[in-house]
Design a protein around this motif. Structure first.
Motif, mmCIF file in Angstrom:
data_model
loop_
_atom_site.group_PDB
_atom_site.id
_atom_site.type_symbol
_atom_site.label_atom_id
_atom_site.label_comp_id
_atom_site.label_asym_id
_atom_site.label_seq_id
_atom_site.Cartn_x
_atom_site.Cartn_y
_atom_site.Cartn_z
ATOM 1 N N THR A 166 0.836 -1.167 0.038
ATOM 2 C CA THR A 166 0.246 -0.120 0.202
ATOM 3 C C THR A 166 0.900 1.395 -0.071
ATOM 4 N N SER A 167 0.029 2.498 -0.204
ATOM 5 C CA SER A 167 0.852 3.818 -0.046
ATOM 6 C C SER A 167 1.645 3.846 1.192
ATOM 7 N N ALA A 168 1.057 3.307 2.478
ATOM 8 C CA ALA A 168 1.620 3.342 3.802
ATOM 9 C C ALA A 168 2.694 2.764 4.011
ATOM 10 N N ASP A 169 2.604 1.416 3.470
ATOM 11 C CA ASP A 169 3.765 0.489 3.515
ATOM 12 C C ASP A 169 5.003 0.985 2.572
ATOM 13 N N LYS A 170 4.763 1.813 1.560
ATOM 14 C CA LYS A 170 6.043 2.044 0.784
ATOM 15 C C LYS A 170 6.536 3.275 1.213
ATOM 16 N N LEU A 171 5.669 4.211 1.999
ATOM 17 C CA LEU A 171 6.152 5.173 2.844
ATOM 18 C C LEU A 171 6.673 4.799 4.050
ATOM 19 N N PHE A 172 6.447 3.761 4.680
ATOM 20 C CA PHE A 172 7.208 3.193 5.800
ATOM 21 C C PHE A 172 8.583 2.746 5.395
ATOM 22 N N LEU A 173 8.522 1.919 4.250
ATOM 23 C CA LEU A 173 10.020 1.524 3.779
ATOM 24 C C LEU A 173 10.901 2.790 3.293
ATOM 25 N N GLU A 174 10.436 3.819 2.850
ATOM 26 C CA GLU A 174 11.018 5.184 2.712
ATOM 27 C C GLU A 174 11.683 5.605 3.891
ATOM 28 N N LEU A 175 10.556 5.683 5.110
ATOM 29 C CA LEU A 175 11.243 5.985 6.416
ATOM 30 C C LEU A 175 12.460 5.133 6.688
ATOM 31 N N VAL A 176 12.239 3.684 6.690
ATOM 32 C CA VAL A 176 13.420 2.978 6.945
ATOM 33 C C VAL A 176 14.666 3.340 6.224
ATOM 34 N N LYS A 177 14.533 3.538 4.834
ATOM 35 C CA LYS A 177 15.569 3.848 4.016
ATOM 36 C C LYS A 177 16.234 5.243 4.448
ATOM 37 N N GLU A 178 15.353 6.185 4.740
ATOM 38 C CA GLU A 178 16.005 7.605 5.302
ATOM 39 C C GLU A 178 16.591 7.558 6.868
ATOM 40 N N VAL A 179 16.105 6.465 7.483
ATOM 41 C CA VAL A 179 16.874 6.250 8.777
ATOM 42 C C VAL A 179 18.246 5.606 8.628
ATOM 43 N N HIS A 180 18.260 4.606 7.578
ATOM 44 C CA HIS A 180 19.533 3.768 7.601
ATOM 45 C C HIS A 180 20.507 4.964 6.582
ATOM 46 N N ARG A 181 19.999 5.735 5.786
ATOM 47 C CA ARG A 181 20.789 6.663 4.915
ATOM 48 C C ARG A 181 21.589 7.723 5.991
ATOM 49 N N ALA A 272 12.838 -8.132 5.836
ATOM 50 C CA ALA A 272 13.306 -8.525 4.432
ATOM 51 C C ALA A 272 12.673 -8.028 3.220
ATOM 52 N N PRO A 273 12.031 -6.800 3.062
ATOM 53 C CA PRO A 273 11.199 -6.551 1.883
ATOM 54 C C PRO A 273 11.890 -6.948 0.646
ATOM 55 N N ASP A 274 11.280 -7.842 -0.307
ATOM 56 C CA ASP A 274 11.667 -8.194 -1.556
ATOM 57 C C ASP A 274 13.047 -8.959 -1.363
ATOM 58 N N GLY A 275 13.126 -9.699 -0.190
ATOM 59 C CA GLY A 275 14.413 -10.482 0.360
ATOM 60 C C GLY A 275 15.671 -9.487 0.639
ATOM 61 N N ASN A 276 15.422 -8.294 0.801
ATOM 62 C CA ASN A 276 16.554 -7.600 1.111
ATOM 63 C C ASN A 276 16.455 -6.863 2.459
ATOM 64 N N ILE A 277 17.340 -7.390 3.404
ATOM 65 C CA ILE A 277 17.485 -6.736 4.720
ATOM 66 C C ILE A 277 17.824 -5.495 4.837
ATOM 67 N N GLU A 278 18.665 -4.805 4.138
ATOM 68 C CA GLU A 278 19.081 -3.429 4.001
ATOM 69 C C GLU A 278 17.755 -2.578 4.059
ATOM 70 N N ASN A 279 16.761 -2.977 3.561
ATOM 71 C CA ASN A 279 15.494 -2.334 3.344
ATOM 72 C C ASN A 279 14.521 -2.336 4.272
ATOM 73 N N GLY A 280 14.804 -3.511 5.393
ATOM 74 C CA GLY A 280 13.812 -3.824 6.365
ATOM 75 C C GLY A 280 14.229 -3.180 7.771
ATOM 76 N N VAL A 281 13.711 -3.465 8.807
ATOM 77 C CA VAL A 281 13.659 -2.940 10.123
ATOM 78 C C VAL A 281 14.584 -3.829 10.624
ATOM 79 N N ASP A 282 15.410 -3.084 11.619
ATOM 80 C CA ASP A 282 16.551 -3.645 12.354
ATOM 81 C C ASP A 282 16.181 -4.499 13.541
ATOM 82 N N GLY A 283 15.182 -4.606 13.854
ATOM 83 C CA GLY A 283 14.816 -5.325 15.169
ATOM 84 C C GLY A 283 13.259 -5.238 15.486
#
Length: 591
Positions: A166-181, A272-283
């Motif tokens: 969903t759009s909320a899911d995608k924005l959450f993954l964008e949040l994860v990406k921005e945190v990791h960045r 591991a969204p789409d199999g990639n732990i770099e894009n997922g939550v850290d715990g």
């Protein structure tokens, strides 16, 4: 795929008695209650049909003003009932994921290294502990609630192959990406003991009763008898008897297999969204884990670590049973409520002497595996307690018992003298062994009683807030200016800078130094294998105190030692530090 079987993203984990990811030893935690942190996108604000759930809201219901007087009641609230608590849980302020993304620079400036989010999965309530869908982020946390609702309705919730983003899911993954960045980490709340009554499987059970494909998911006491339509006999166990939170079913200390399968699938989805732990939550932070059997947690924790060996798993354990859960088959850490209770008893309630405080802390440290001491979350307040500022002006109450205005809890703003105690507590949090965790707004000066008052909208420096002059029980009270406390923020920021700069405060060993109950002095050292050491001295008394501290352990020579907070220098006489401290103050000393 069955239950907790590893998938293609899994890797083998080498077992040991206890181990923790290195990153978790070095971070400062910040807890965010999403609905109350920041409204970054007013276009997605919650709507009354979703907020109401099974309750009928007045037609004049509306989003509550972010900057309003907390206890002042809107007309729609008065229409529900005469008391403040009658309607406050139906308030929505519109906090969302975009609001968090917009404030990541603020958190980075504050020195935060890791974020813990209260539940973000789709749910009816403001707190989101009544899950409707584990597989989706709350529709009102994202940019398109209506579109997300349509997507959910197209899926088979029990079949992961039909799940979309969903759009909320995608924005959450964008949040994860921005945190990791920003080289930060993020964990989310896992609520696996119970769901809400709006949960998709419970909806089916409630509708179809014995014919439901999900009749084994919940702890059903009795089904409805179709031969007696005038009476509904459907009954089930709710968490702590709360029927709005039906408990998921266990057998032999483990959640039943179809529930385990579903939780395994959503665990993989968010780690591991789409199999990639770099894009997922850290715990994960785990809600009421003691209320699920250990066999489930062993299986689930092994799954988590098979997906990401560096994952951090922290349990909400309130008592001294915490050590049972800290090993490589279970949790990495616990929310260190034992730390919080000891600090309250010593610094706030003043029921412990300095020596008793030192002994209490020693007992807590010795109850944990040595390495775990560096990663437990040393919190003072959370969404389940009064705010630390209000604890200080309401001493003498049990830490984990409710404190509300109805129970005589004083709701006023803390005085400057009470803020001195908060600053001293923060100094201790940031220098003691373990990872400090700050509840959103503590650094901004927020105050409040227990739930719901600990969940006020965040106070931001660029907004003008109404004066708080209303009292929930007695009408008006003396007016309190509700503003962002820049001095307090800079104090927390400075402490974070010191902790983040000095390895001794992150992974260094701990040693008590002078502890003087008569003078109410508590001091200790943090030192690393790289010959770095720091000395922390605290005066909790209401008087200036002179103290002598031997630094023989560190082979010092006559010279000076510097307070990292003020920059003031103090002379050493050989291995002796002789110093006077103002009342309710502390120093962080470095040679």
């Amino acid at each position: 795929m069955s239950s907790f079987q590893n998938d293609s993203t899994a890797v083998q984990v080498q077992k040991a008695e206890y181990s923790a990811p290195e990153w978790a030893k070095k971070v400062i935690w910040y807890q965010i209650f999403p609905e109350r942190f920041n409204n970054g996108d007013p276009s997605n604000d919650p709507t009354p049909d979703r907020v109401a759930g099974k309750f009928e809201l007045p037609d004049n219901w509306e989003i509550s003003p972010w900057t309003g007087d907390w206890y002042e009641r809107a007309e729609w609230e008065k229409d529900i009932g005469p008391k403040f608590r009658d309607a406050v849980f139906f308030r929505r302020y519109g906090g969302d994921l975009q609001g968090i993304i917009d404030k990541l620079d603020y958190l980075q400036d504050l020195g935060i290294g890791a974020i813990y989010l209260n539940p973000v999965f789709d749910a009816v309530s403001l707190h989101k502990y009544d899950t409707s869908h584990y597989r989706h982020i709350d529709r009102f946390f994202g940019p398109d609630p209506e579109g997300d609702t349509a997507i959910m309705e197209q899926e088979n919730p029990s079949d992961p192959s039909t799940w979309k983003w969903t759009s909320a899911d995608k924005l959450f993954l964008e949040l994860v990406k921005e945190v990791h960045r920003r080289d930060m980490k993020i964990i989310i709340d896992g609520v696996f003991n119970h769901t809400g009554t709006d949960f998709w499987a419970f909806n089916d059970l409630e509708k179809n009763q014995r014919s439901s494909d999900y009749k084994e998911w919940y702890d059903v006491i009795s089904f409805d008898d179709p031969d007696s339509p005038e009476v509904n006999e459907f009954d089930y166990n709710g968490w702590w008897g709360i029927k709005d939170l039906p408990e998921l079913k266990e057998e032999d200390g483990n959640l039943v297999e179809p529930v385990r399968n579903h939780i395994a699938n959503i665990t993989r989805r968010w780690m591991a969204p789409d199999g990639n732990i770099e894009n997922g939550v850290d715990g994960w932070r785990l809600d009421v884990p003691e209320e699920i059997g250990t066999p489930f947690w062993v299986d689930w924790c092994n799954l988590v670590r098979s997906i990401n060996p560096e994952a951090y798993i922290v349990g909400e354990i309130w008592d001294d049973k915490a050590t049972h859960y800290l090993n490589d088959d279970l949790f990495t850490a616990v929310m260190n409520y034992q730390f919080a209770k000891a600090v309250q008893d010593y610094m706030i309630d003043r029921e412990l002497s300095a020596n008793d405080f030192a002994n209490r802390l020693k007992g807590v440290r010795e109850s944990f595996p040595d390495e775990a001491n560096y990663v437990v979350q040393n919190l003072m307040d959370s969404h389940d307690t009064p705010r630390v500022a209000s604890m200080i002006l309401n001493p003498g109450r049990e830490y984990d018992k409710e404190g509300t205005p109805e129970e005589g809890f004083d709701v006023r703003k803390p005085t400057e003298e009470e803020r001195k105690v908060q600053r001293l507590i923060a100094l201790f949090q940031y220098t003691y062994v373990g990872a400090p965790m700050i509840f959103y707004g503590t650094e901004a000066g927020m105050w409040g009683a227990d739930d719901p008052d600990d969940r006020k909208p965040m106070v931001w420096p660029d907004r003008v807030y109404a004066v708080e002059k209303t009292h929930p029980l007695v009408g008006d009270r003396p007016a309190d200016e509700n503003t962002f406390d820049h001095d307090l923020f800079n104090w927390y920021k400075q402490l974070a800078h010191i902790r983040n700069k000095h390895e001794a405060l992150q992974t260094g060993k701990f040693e008590s130094l002078t502890v003087d109950s008569e003078k109410n002095i508590y001091s200790f050292a943090r030192y690393s294998d790289k010959n770095e050491y720091l000395v922390v001295v605290m005066n909790r008394s209401e008087h200036e105190q002179y103290v002598e501290i031997s630094l023989d352990r560190f082979n010092t020579e006559s010279g000076t030692i510097t307070d990292l907070i003020s920059g003031n220098e103090f002379n050493l006489e050989g291995n002796m530090l002789k110093i006077s401290l103002p009342p309710v103050s502390g120093l962080i000393l470095s040679p």
